[in-house]
Design a protein around this motif. Structure first.
Motif, mmCIF file in Angstrom:
data_model
loop_
_atom_site.group_PDB
_atom_site.id
_atom_site.type_symbol
_atom_site.label_atom_id
_atom_site.label_comp_id
_atom_site.label_asym_id
_atom_site.label_seq_id
_atom_site.Cartn_x
_atom_site.Cartn_y
_atom_site.Cartn_z
ATOM 1 N N UNK A 277 0.832 -1.209 0.000
ATOM 2 C CA UNK A 277 0.000 0.000 0.000
ATOM 3 C C UNK A 277 0.862 1.254 0.000
ATOM 4 N N UNK A 278 1.897 1.264 0.838
ATOM 5 C CA UNK A 278 2.804 2.412 0.866
ATOM 6 C C UNK A 278 3.471 2.608 -0.499
ATOM 7 N N UNK A 279 3.848 1.510 -1.138
ATOM 8 C CA UNK A 279 4.481 1.590 -2.455
ATOM 9 C C UNK A 279 3.527 2.205 -3.470
ATOM 10 N N UNK A 280 2.249 1.825 -3.401
ATOM 11 C CA UNK A 280 1.255 2.428 -4.286
ATOM 12 C C UNK A 280 1.152 3.924 -4.089
ATOM 13 N N UNK A 281 1.188 4.371 -2.838
ATOM 14 C CA UNK A 281 1.143 5.808 -2.565
ATOM 15 C C UNK A 281 2.348 6.523 -3.185
ATOM 16 N N UNK B 207 -2.264 -1.394 -6.208
ATOM 17 C CA UNK B 207 -1.756 -1.537 -4.839
ATOM 18 C C UNK B 207 -2.534 -0.725 -3.812
ATOM 19 N N UNK B 208 -3.179 0.341 -4.240
ATOM 20 C CA UNK B 208 -3.865 1.233 -3.302
ATOM 21 C C UNK B 208 -5.227 0.681 -2.899
ATOM 22 N N UNK B 209 -5.689 1.000 -1.685
ATOM 23 C CA UNK B 209 -7.028 0.558 -1.254
ATOM 24 C C UNK B 209 -8.122 1.360 -1.958
ATOM 25 N N UNK B 210 -9.339 0.804 -1.977
ATOM 26 C CA UNK B 210 -10.465 1.499 -2.605
ATOM 27 C C UNK B 210 -10.996 2.616 -1.718
ATOM 28 N N UNK C 75 -7.742 10.306 6.210
ATOM 29 C CA UNK C 75 -8.466 10.702 5.011
ATOM 30 C C UNK C 75 -7.593 11.422 3.982
ATOM 31 N N UNK C 76 -6.491 11.976 4.385
ATOM 32 C CA UNK C 76 -5.659 12.711 3.440
ATOM 33 C C UNK C 76 -4.838 11.842 2.504
ATOM 34 N N UNK C 77 -4.829 10.541 2.729
ATOM 35 C CA UNK C 77 -4.001 9.646 1.928
ATOM 36 C C UNK C 77 -4.777 9.162 0.705
ATOM 37 N N UNK C 78 -4.049 8.934 -0.382
ATOM 38 C CA UNK C 78 -4.713 8.619 -1.646
ATOM 39 C C UNK C 78 -5.271 7.205 -1.664
ATOM 40 N N UNK C 79 -6.306 7.006 -2.492
ATOM 41 C CA UNK C 79 -6.884 5.703 -2.769
ATOM 42 C C UNK C 79 -6.703 5.394 -4.251
#
Length: 218
Positions: A132-136, A192-195, A201-205
């Motif tokens: 998930x971090x890698x996706x961000x 990789x990112x969550x839906x 809330x500030x983190x990308x999906x």
């Protein structure tokens, strides 16, 4: 007295022996984050992601103000000494001495450096949240490159940490190279990112990666 001197001599011998080892000199500040003590845990990688987000502040400020002069959003009809740089942007007369462009170039490439540093250290690690971090980080790096491309046209692309000497040898990319890089990274980021997020809330999906991928395709 002899016993005291004997104990002091033993203590001095132990200290001398320990100080001669390599580990004695390889000390890092215990109250600050350095290259030497970061990336040792999952939480360290999370902090590194936050460092990648941090440089977005510079981008947001530039995009919401100065880049408006390149469109119909802002207009600067006359020039003053304090507004020379913005006036040049408004009239498509950029030059290497424009401090606004220098600032965003430095800030956004520093953000790219932070993303590359994360990705370099993530190789071979297997923490639960690391994908998930890698996706961000892939999304953030793509955001920097996308806006660098919109601002400057073709720019150098680096996907790993390079030395200052190596950086000088990286040529500007071709248009198709930028698009291929953005499409590959954003596609991977969306996977990789969550839906959704129940917190932070500030983190990308994944919708953010797909939305930027759509802009790239346009």
């Amino acid at each position: 007295m002899k016993k005291l001197l004997y104990l002091i001599a033993i203590a001095a011998t132990i200290f001398t022996a320990s100080s001669c080892s390599d580990s004695f000199f390889e000390r890092y500040p215990s109250n600050s984050i350095t290259e030497g003590n970061l990336f040792q845990s999952e939480n360290d990688f999370n902090q590194a992601v936050m460092a990648c987000y941090y440089k977005l502040k510079t981008q947001i400020a530039f995009t919401t103000t100065e880049l408006g002069y390149r469109s119909d959003e802002s207009l600067l009809e006359s020039m003053a000494v304090s507004s020379q740089n913005r006036y040049d942007l408004d009239h498509f007369a950029e030059n290497a001495s424009n401090s606004l462009l220098n600032d965003v170039w430095d800030a956004w490439y520093n953000g790219i450096y932070r993303c590359n540093d994360f990705l370099d250290h993530a190789e071979g690690k297997s923490y639960a949240k690391l994908p998930e971090y890698t996706g961000e980080v892939l999304f953030i790096r793509s955001w920097y490159y996308f806006n660098l491309y919109r601002t400057f046209g073709c720019v150098p692309i680096v996907t790993r940490v390079v030395t200052p000497g190596e950086a000088k040898t990286v040529a500007r990319c071709k248009d198709e190279e930028m698009y291929e890089r953005l499409k590959a990274d954003l596609t991977m980021a969306a996977e990789l990112l969550p839906q959704t997020r129940s917190s932070e809330k500030g983190r990308v999906c994944d919708i953010a990666a797909n939305a930027l991928l759509g802009k790239v395709a346009l």
